[in-house]
Motif scaffolding. Sequence first.
Motif, PDB file in Angstrom:
ATOM      1  N   ILE A 119       0.859  -1.177   0.000  1.00 41.97           N
ATOM      2  CA  ILE A 119       0.000   0.000   0.000  1.00 41.97           C
ATOM      3  C   ILE A 119       0.895   1.226   0.000  1.00 41.97           C
ATOM      4  O   ILE A 119       1.796   1.348   0.829  1.00 41.97           O
ATOM      5  N   PRO A 120       0.675   2.155  -0.941  1.00 39.99           N
ATOM      6  CA  PRO A 120       1.561   3.325  -1.018  1.00 39.99           C
ATOM      7  C   PRO A 120       1.414   4.210   0.219  1.00 39.99           C
ATOM      8  O   PRO A 120       0.323   4.426   0.722  1.00 39.99           O
ATOM      9  N   LYS A 121       2.540   4.714   0.696  1.00 39.17           N
ATOM     10  CA  LYS A 121       2.554   5.626   1.833  1.00 39.17           C
ATOM     11  C   LYS A 121       2.160   7.020   1.344  1.00 39.17           C
ATOM     12  O   LYS A 121       2.484   7.420   0.240  1.00 39.17           O
ATOM     13  N   SER A 122       1.449   7.736   2.172  1.00 37.48           N
ATOM     14  CA  SER A 122       1.048   9.087   1.782  1.00 37.48           C
ATOM     15  C   SER A 122       2.266  10.008   1.835  1.00 37.48           C
ATOM     16  O   SER A 122       3.259   9.734   2.500  1.00 37.48           O
ATOM     17  N   LEU A 123       2.180  11.099   1.140  1.00 39.30           N
ATOM     18  CA  LEU A 123       3.282  12.060   1.133  1.00 39.30           C
ATOM     19  C   LEU A 123       3.443  12.658   2.523  1.00 39.30           C
ATOM     20  O   LEU A 123       2.486  12.827   3.258  1.00 39.30           O
ATOM     21  N   THR A 124       4.679  12.995   2.868  1.00 39.99           N
ATOM     22  CA  THR A 124       4.947  13.490   4.214  1.00 39.99           C
ATOM     23  C   THR A 124       4.816  15.002   4.328  1.00 39.99           C
ATOM     24  O   THR A 124       5.035  15.553   5.393  1.00 39.99           O
ATOM     25  N   THR A 125       4.488  15.684   3.258  1.00 41.78           N
ATOM     26  CA  THR A 125       4.328  17.134   3.353  1.00 41.78           C
ATOM     27  C   THR A 125       3.080  17.455   4.148  1.00 41.78           C
ATOM     28  O   THR A 125       2.120  16.699   4.164  1.00 41.78           O
ATOM     29  N   ASN A 126       3.096  18.573   4.810  1.00 47.90           N
ATOM     30  CA  ASN A 126       1.985  18.979   5.666  1.00 47.90           C
ATOM     31  C   ASN A 126       1.147  20.058   5.000  1.00 47.90           C
ATOM     32  O   ASN A 126       1.284  21.233   5.303  1.00 47.90           O
ATOM     33  N   THR A 127       0.290  19.666   4.117  1.00 50.60           N
ATOM     34  CA  THR A 127      -0.652  20.616   3.538  1.00 50.60           C
ATOM     35  C   THR A 127      -1.878  20.653   4.441  1.00 50.60           C
ATOM     36  O   THR A 127      -2.135  19.714   5.197  1.00 50.60           O
ATOM     37  N   PRO A 128      -2.642  21.721   4.396  1.00 50.36           N
ATOM     38  CA  PRO A 128      -3.854  21.790   5.237  1.00 50.36           C
ATOM     39  C   PRO A 128      -4.825  20.634   4.964  1.00 50.36           C
ATOM     40  O   PRO A 128      -5.456  20.119   5.881  1.00 50.36           O
ATOM     41  N   LYS A 129      -4.904  20.216   3.719  1.00 54.27           N
ATOM     42  CA  LYS A 129      -5.799  19.108   3.377  1.00 54.27           C
ATOM     43  C   LYS A 129      -5.346  17.811   4.041  1.00 54.27           C
ATOM     44  O   LYS A 129      -6.166  17.045   4.556  1.00 54.27           O
ATOM     45  N   GLN A 130      -4.029  17.560   4.061  1.00 54.30           N
ATOM     46  CA  GLN A 130      -3.506  16.348   4.695  1.00 54.30           C
ATOM     47  C   GLN A 130      -3.653  16.404   6.213  1.00 54.30           C
ATOM     48  O   GLN A 130      -3.942  15.395   6.853  1.00 54.30           O
ATOM     49  N   ALA A 131      -3.486  17.591   6.791  1.00 53.70           N
ATOM     50  CA  ALA A 131      -3.669  17.728   8.236  1.00 53.70           C
ATOM     51  C   ALA A 131      -5.125  17.450   8.606  1.00 53.70           C
ATOM     52  O   ALA A 131      -5.406  16.780   9.607  1.00 53.70           O
ATOM     53  N   PHE A 132      -6.055  17.942   7.793  1.00 55.90           N
ATOM     54  CA  PHE A 132      -7.473  17.688   8.028  1.00 55.90           C
ATOM     55  C   PHE A 132      -7.777  16.195   7.906  1.00 55.90           C
ATOM     56  O   PHE A 132      -8.532  15.639   8.706  1.00 55.90           O
ATOM     57  N   ALA A 133      -7.172  15.532   6.909  1.00 57.57           N
ATOM     58  CA  ALA A 133      -7.378  14.088   6.715  1.00 57.57           C
ATOM     59  C   ALA A 133      -6.831  13.311   7.909  1.00 57.57           C
ATOM     60  O   ALA A 133      -7.443  12.340   8.363  1.00 57.57           O
ATOM     61  N   ARG A 134      -5.676  13.726   8.444  1.00 62.30           N
ATOM     62  CA  ARG A 134      -5.103  13.047   9.614  1.00 62.30           C
ATOM     63  C   ARG A 134      -6.003  13.206  10.837  1.00 62.30           C
ATOM     64  O   ARG A 134      -6.181  12.275  11.616  1.00 62.30           O
ATOM     65  N   LYS A 135      -6.589  14.398  11.000  1.00 60.43           N
ATOM     66  CA  LYS A 135      -7.521  14.604  12.113  1.00 60.43           C
ATOM     67  C   LYS A 135      -8.737  13.702  11.959  1.00 60.43           C
ATOM     68  O   LYS A 135      -9.236  13.137  12.927  1.00 60.43           O
ATOM     69  N   GLY A 136      -9.215  13.556  10.727  1.00 64.59           N
ATOM     70  CA  GLY A 136     -10.343  12.667  10.467  1.00 64.59           C
ATOM     71  C   GLY A 136     -10.007  11.215  10.769  1.00 64.59           C
ATOM     72  O   GLY A 136     -10.825  10.473  11.322  1.00 64.59           O
ATOM     73  N   GLU A 137      -8.792  10.783  10.405  1.00 66.01           N
ATOM     74  CA  GLU A 137      -8.358   9.425  10.692  1.00 66.01           C
ATOM     75  C   GLU A 137      -8.251   9.188  12.200  1.00 66.01           C
ATOM     76  O   GLU A 137      -8.620   8.122  12.698  1.00 66.01           O
ATOM     77  N   GLU A 138      -7.757  10.200  12.935  1.00 60.54           N
ATOM     78  CA  GLU A 138      -7.652  10.067  14.384  1.00 60.54           C
ATOM     79  C   GLU A 138      -9.038   9.971  15.014  1.00 60.54           C
ATOM     80  O   GLU A 138      -9.265   9.156  15.915  1.00 60.54           O
ATOM     81  N   LEU A 139      -9.982  10.763  14.532  1.00 58.23           N
ATOM     82  CA  LEU A 139     -11.353  10.689  15.020  1.00 58.23           C
ATOM     83  C   LEU A 139     -11.955   9.319  14.717  1.00 58.23           C
ATOM     84  O   LEU A 139     -12.628   8.722  15.555  1.00 58.23           O
ATOM     85  N   SER A 140     -11.679   8.808  13.516  1.00 61.32           N
ATOM     86  CA  SER A 140     -12.162   7.484  13.142  1.00 61.32           C
ATOM     87  C   SER A 140     -11.584   6.411  14.063  1.00 61.32           C
ATOM     88  O   SER A 140     -12.286   5.515  14.522  1.00 61.32           O
ATOM     89  N   ARG A 141     -10.295   6.521  14.362  1.00 63.78           N
ATOM     90  CA  ARG A 141      -9.628   5.561  15.247  1.00 63.78           C
ATOM     91  C   ARG A 141     -10.255   5.602  16.643  1.00 63.78           C
ATOM     92  O   ARG A 141     -10.525   4.562  17.246  1.00 63.78           O
TER      93      ARG A 141
END
Length: 181
Positions: free
Chosen positions: A130-152
Amino acid sequence: MTSGPSLPADFKSVYRLFLRATASATLHSPRGTRHLRRQWKPFFQEAAIKHRKLHDSNHEAEHQSLCAWLNEWDRTVDNTMLLLYNSSHSRGLASRLTRNLSLLHRIIDTKRPEVLWKPQLSPDSSEYQIPKSLTTNTPKQAFARKGEELSRQSWNAIGEVVRMAEGTGQLSLGRIIKNMT
């Protein structure tokens, strides 16, 4: 299941009965039946492993421990079958529970990346990774990470509620094997 000594006939019979009960509980809906069967498959695999260990055990203490576990498992299966029976004969709480379990499993399946098997590739080929996501911190990726944490966190809460329901009703609501990355 796995190869090894043959499983007892009563275990196979209970498994077949369970497969028919899941189909009946979902009103023979192929998708719902498939999701419920996948959800309870690890529950039966664990019991099959214990049956095989019981067959191979040489120590009295291990034998007694496995027998006690399998007796508890039998009671759990009986109560789970009763839930499925009630689900197939009424449109009440049991039916809504099995429908929601099936829908929950469908949500899990749609979030998994689908990887097709290619026989010419080795099992550890890079195409299966499974490809790893890019490590850059764009606002969209930060929002997606927050969503993943909420899901977890929500999955942890759902898991706790399921464990409490299983303990209270002495039944199994299946197992969802989920990789949270």
